[in-house]
Design an enzyme around this catalytic site. Structure first.
Site, short mmCIF file in Angstrom:
data_model
loop_
_atom_site.label_atom_id
_atom_site.label_comp_id
_atom_site.label_asym_id
_atom_site.label_seq_id
_atom_site.Cartn_x
_atom_site.Cartn_y
_atom_site.Cartn_z
N LYS A 13 1.20 -1.48 0.20
CA LYS A 13 0.33 0.44 -0.26
C LYS A 13 0.55 1.36 -0.35
O LYS A 13 0.89 1.90 -0.91
CB LYS A 13 -0.99 -0.24 0.90
CG LYS A 13 -1.55 -1.22 1.66
CD LYS A 13 -3.25 -1.01 3.02
CE LYS A 13 -2.00 -0.81 4.07
NZ LYS A 13 -1.17 -1.68 4.13
N ARG A 127 11.31 -5.92 4.90
CA ARG A 127 10.84 -4.85 4.78
C ARG A 127 11.89 -3.98 5.27
O ARG A 127 12.49 -4.47 7.06
CB ARG A 127 10.27 -4.33 5.13
CG ARG A 127 9.28 -2.41 5.91
CD ARG A 127 8.17 -2.41 5.00
NE ARG A 127 7.34 -2.51 6.44
CZ ARG A 127 5.63 -2.52 6.02
NH1 ARG A 127 5.79 -1.93 5.55
NH2 ARG A 127 5.20 -3.45 7.26
P1 ADP Z 1 1.75 -1.74 7.59
O1 ADP Z 1 2.29 -0.35 6.22
O2 ADP Z 1 2.30 -2.88 7.62
O3 ADP Z 1 0.37 -1.99 7.05
P2 ADP Z 1 0.83 0.46 9.28
O4 ADP Z 1 2.60 1.31 8.81
O5 ADP Z 1 -0.10 0.92 8.08
O6 ADP Z 1 0.80 -1.13 9.02
O7 ADP Z 1 -0.08 0.99 10.51
C1 ADP Z 1 1.09 0.44 12.01
C2 ADP Z 1 0.49 0.02 13.15
O8 ADP Z 1 -0.29 1.14 13.12
C3 ADP Z 1 -0.42 -0.68 13.23
O9 ADP Z 1 -0.76 -2.28 13.10
C4 ADP Z 1 -1.62 -0.30 13.80
O10 ADP Z 1 -1.42 -0.10 15.70
C5 ADP Z 1 -1.43 0.98 13.71
N1 ADP Z 1 -2.02 2.05 12.99
C6 ADP Z 1 -2.06 2.39 11.48
N2 ADP Z 1 -3.17 3.33 10.83
C7 ADP Z 1 -4.09 2.80 11.62
C8 ADP Z 1 -5.86 2.59 11.90
N3 ADP Z 1 -6.09 3.66 10.91
N4 ADP Z 1 -6.75 2.61 12.27
C9 ADP Z 1 -5.87 1.10 13.54
N5 ADP Z 1 -4.21 0.98 14.19
C10 ADP Z 1 -3.70 1.92 12.73
P1 ADP Z 2 2.16 -1.74 3.15
O1 ADP Z 2 2.23 -0.57 3.91
O2 ADP Z 2 0.54 -2.82 2.42
O3 ADP Z 2 2.24 -2.27 4.27
P2 ADP Z 2 4.57 -1.78 2.23
O4 ADP Z 2 4.76 -0.61 0.69
O5 ADP Z 2 5.65 -1.22 2.92
O6 ADP Z 2 3.31 -2.45 2.34
O7 ADP Z 2 5.73 -2.89 1.63
C1 ADP Z 2 6.12 -4.35 2.20
C2 ADP Z 2 7.11 -4.48 1.68
O8 ADP Z 2 6.98 -5.03 0.52
C3 ADP Z 2 8.57 -3.41 1.71
O9 ADP Z 2 9.83 -3.98 1.87
C4 ADP Z 2 8.52 -2.92 -0.53
O10 ADP Z 2 9.81 -2.99 -0.32
C5 ADP Z 2 7.92 -4.33 -0.40
N1 ADP Z 2 6.97 -4.82 -1.49
C6 ADP Z 2 6.44 -3.76 -1.67
N2 ADP Z 2 5.62 -4.05 -2.91
C7 ADP Z 2 6.26 -4.92 -3.80
C8 ADP Z 2 6.39 -5.92 -4.90
N3 ADP Z 2 5.52 -5.57 -5.63
N4 ADP Z 2 7.42 -7.15 -4.55
C9 ADP Z 2 7.84 -7.66 -3.97
N5 ADP Z 2 8.15 -6.42 -2.41
C10 ADP Z 2 7.16 -4.98 -2.86
#
Ligand code: ADP
Ligand code: ADP
Ligand code: ZN
Length: 213
Positions: A13, A127
């Site tokens: 995302k 990551r």
């Molecule tokens: P990821 O990129 O792996 O999806 P985020 O950086 O979006 O993780 O979120 C990390 C953590 O921050 C989540 O596991 C949660 O604890 C908190 N968080 C982020 N966005 C929200 C939300 N919209 N509602 C509740 N908790 C959130």
């Molecule tokens: P999210 O915001 O959903 O938690 P991230 O954008 O942080 O996800 O991506 C999670 C991890 O996977 C990061 O280390 C990123 O560099 C890697 N990544 C993102 N998109 C891809 C893809 N299409 N293929 C392989 N690795 C990816």
């Protein structure tokens, strides 16, 4: 254009939101990044949020919604935004909807980046995040030019506490029970679009661009 990125933790995302933000000139708003910035700066909000984040649990809706509504009311959001990691629960989506309705607005696209759980667990271990600017890397797929150092700002790259395998499993469970229902929610509103998130990130972005136009 108002866009929501849906998908499991680690689905990509943030990576895609950043690319959308650049191409369409929209602010990229990540609630996770806002929480992490608060933790780093030692704010009360940061202390509160950290208790949940470290366990892989969601920060309570009330707190999260307040922060998000605050952020989208800023001037730079006038022409739209990309939300990354918000909403994550039905109540969050309902509040956002109501607020937009008051302004005569609505979400244009909810993009679900689809990646199966098995791929996620493998991805998260690789990551790396910049402690200073939040930029994201991957040890295999998106390595920084210099190991452990952010290309953008020279900051230190770390494995996030919540990217350890035990916590990743909790976050996936939380995703399936609390966040996945949003797929039906936005399908019913006619704005859900799904893309395959398992392919190369440039290909994922191409699918998104063909949706956004
Ligand atoms: P990821 O990129 O792996 O999806 P985020 O950086 O979006 O993780 O979120 C990390 C953590 O921050 C989540 O596991 C949660 O604890 C908190 N968080 C982020 N966005 C929200 C939300 N919209 N509602 C509740 N908790 C959130
Ligand atoms: P999210 O915001 O959903 O938690 P991230 O954008 O942080 O996800 O991506 C999670 C991890 O996977 C990061 O280390 C990123 O560099 C890697 N990544 C993102 N998109 C891809 C893809 N299409 N293929 C392989 N690795 C990816
Ligand atoms: Zn950086």
């Amino acid at each position: 254009m108002k866009i929501i990125m849906l998908g499991a933790p680690g689905a990509g995302k943030g990576t895609q939101a950043e690319m959308i933000s650049e191409k369409y000139n929209l602010p990229h708003i990540s609630t996770g990044d806002i929480f992490r910035a608060n933790i780093k700066n030692g704010t009360e909000l940061g202390k509160e949020a950290k208790q949940y984040m470290d366990k892989g649990l969601l920060v309570p809706d009330e707190l999260t919604v307040k922060i998000l509504l605050d952020r989208v009311s800023k001037d730079d959001c006038k022409n739209g935004y990309v939300l990354d990691g918000f909403p994550r629960t039905i109540p969050q989506a309902e509040v956002l909807d109501k607020e937009l309705e008051k302004l005569g607005e609505s979400i244009d696209f909810a993009i679900d980046v689809d990646v199966p759980d098995e791929n996620i667990v493998r991805r998260m271990g690789g990551r790396r995040a910049c402690v200073t600017c939040g930029a994201t890397y991957h040890v295999e797929h998106v390595p920084p030019k210099k190991e452990g150092i952010c290309d953008v700002c020279g900051g230190e790259l770390i494995l996030r506490d919540d990217d350890k395998p035990e916590t990743v499993q909790n976050r996936l469970n939380v995703y399936h029970t609390q966040t996945q229902p949003l797929i039906d929610f936005y399908t019913a509103k006619g704005v859900l679009k799904e893309v395959d998130g398992t392919v190369d990130m440039k290909e994922v972005f191409e699918s998104i661009v063909s949706i956004l136009g």
